[in-house]
Design a protein around this motif. Structure first.
Motif, PDB file in Angstrom:
ATOM      1  N   ALA A 112      18.048   4.180  -7.728  1.00  0.00           N
ATOM      2  CA  ALA A 112      18.249   2.735  -7.694  1.00  0.00           C
ATOM      3  C   ALA A 112      19.383   2.386  -6.728  1.00  0.00           C
ATOM      4  O   ALA A 112      20.473   2.953  -6.812  1.00  0.00           O
ATOM      5  CB  ALA A 112      18.560   2.216  -9.083  1.00  0.00           C
ATOM      6  N   ASN A 115      22.704  -2.697  -8.287  1.00  0.00           N
ATOM      7  CA  ASN A 115      23.482  -2.405  -9.490  1.00  0.00           C
ATOM      8  C   ASN A 115      22.963  -3.069 -10.754  1.00  0.00           C
ATOM      9  O   ASN A 115      23.454  -2.784 -11.832  1.00  0.00           O
ATOM     10  CB  ASN A 115      24.960  -2.770  -9.285  1.00  0.00           C
ATOM     11  CG  ASN A 115      25.143  -4.223  -8.872  1.00  0.00           C
ATOM     12  OD1 ASN A 115      24.296  -5.065  -9.155  1.00  0.00           O
ATOM     13  ND2 ASN A 115      26.248  -4.515  -8.202  1.00  0.00           N
ATOM     14  N   SER A 117      19.856  -2.711 -11.691  1.00  0.00           N
ATOM     15  CA  SER A 117      18.670  -1.951 -12.056  1.00  0.00           C
ATOM     16  C   SER A 117      18.841  -1.311 -13.428  1.00  0.00           C
ATOM     17  O   SER A 117      19.936  -0.872 -13.784  1.00  0.00           O
ATOM     18  CB  SER A 117      18.401  -0.862 -11.014  1.00  0.00           C
ATOM     19  OG  SER A 117      17.454   0.060 -11.481  1.00  0.00           O
ATOM     20  N   ASP A 223      21.227   6.138 -10.520  1.00  0.00           N
ATOM     21  CA  ASP A 223      21.831   4.970  -9.870  1.00  0.00           C
ATOM     22  C   ASP A 223      22.770   5.444  -8.761  1.00  0.00           C
ATOM     23  O   ASP A 223      23.746   6.141  -9.016  1.00  0.00           O
ATOM     24  CB  ASP A 223      22.607   4.170 -10.920  1.00  0.00           C
ATOM     25  CG  ASP A 223      23.180   2.875 -10.359  1.00  0.00           C
ATOM     26  OD1 ASP A 223      23.143   2.674  -9.139  1.00  0.00           O
ATOM     27  OD2 ASP A 223      23.674   2.061 -11.165  1.00  0.00           O
ATOM     28  N   SER A 225      23.968   3.080  -6.540  1.00  0.00           N
ATOM     29  CA  SER A 225      24.439   1.805  -6.006  1.00  0.00           C
ATOM     30  C   SER A 225      25.949   1.656  -6.039  1.00  0.00           C
ATOM     31  O   SER A 225      26.512   0.798  -5.359  1.00  0.00           O
ATOM     32  CB  SER A 225      23.814   0.650  -6.787  1.00  0.00           C
ATOM     33  OG  SER A 225      24.288   0.615  -8.120  1.00  0.00           O
TER      34      SER A 225
END
Length: 255
Positions: A112, A115, A117, A223, A225
């Protein structure tokens, strides 16, 4: 006609007569509809629960990937896996198509880039930034490539009908999982990318080259991000991953 360039990756040959073509040594024996998944444990669970037979293999020097048959009433399809990365994606799609598959849904994980997500949410990529090598052997150089539009529209319609939340957006296809630097992530995010993975651009390129109906369901996993990587235990979300595979199967049946 071969187009020359200073950089080999940007050279492209318009010829459609390769020396090796899978149709020369593979026979059409598979169902027309196919799911390609990168969720190995979930596929093994589905195979065990439904006692799926093996009807073929994707052969390689590393190991042979089984192709399973799934029959549900009048629906007959096959389910298999592909090696990670653009080359593995392209080879799998080439060979499955040569063996009779005509319509594809691909499902697997992605990082991802935004942020907000949530782990496990479904992303339907409508286009991909071509930051890999394989797609450049199928299509002339360009910054992005679109997914098969009609198939994406059908997938979106199916997800709405089933009632499963999802996002559509652009994905960043990269060859180098360990070279996702903060600056590059920021650049791709500014281009509108919401996920990063390793196969979409290659799948989309082969799909366009042969005009194969294909779409992808990406599972938002880890993640990338923020300032630090957050794995979010993406590869242990067994129920989410299993439901993604089941969703891909249900959708390909409707195409």
């Amino acid at each position: 006609m071969s187009l020359r360039n200073q950089y080999p990756i940007c050279e492209f040959d318009t010829s459609k007569n390769p020396i090796i073509h899978p149709a020369n040594f593979l026979t059409k024996s598979l169902p027309e509809k196919c799911v390609i998944t990168y969720l190995r444990k979930e596929l093994e669970r589905f195979v065990e629960e439904h006692k799926l037979p093996i009807i073929g293999y994707l052969n390689s020097e590393v190991f042979d990937i089984p192709i399973y048959e799934y029959v549900d009433g009048a629906d007959r399809l096959c389910i298999t896996m592909a090696f990670c990365g653009g080359p593995g994606a392209a080879v799998a799609l080439e060979e499955l198509h040569a063996m009779g598959c005509e319509t594809f849904i691909v499902c697997g994980g992605a990082g991802a880039l935004i942020n907000d997500s949530k782990v496990g949410e479904i992303v339907v990529p409508v286009s991909a930034v071509r930051d890999e090598g394989t797609s450049y052997h199928y299509l002339e150089p360009s910054r992005e490539i679109e997914c098969h539009k009609e198939t994406v529209e059908k997938v979106v319609s199916c997800l709405k009908e089933i009632g499963i939340p999802f996002k559509t957006g652009k994905t960043w296809t990269s060859d180098a999982i360990y070279r996702e630097t903060p600056d590059m992530i920021e650049r791709r995010r500014n281009e509108g990318c919401i996920t990063v993975e390793m196969e979409a651009a290659a799948f989309f390129a082969v799909s366009r080259y042969y005009n194969i109906p294909l779409a992808q369901l990406l599972y938002a996993g880890d993640d990338v991000s923020g300032e630090q990587w957050d794995s979010r235990n993406w590869n242990t979300q067994k129920n989410i991953r299993y439901e993604l595979l089941r969703t891909a199967i249900e959708i390909v049946k409707k195409l």
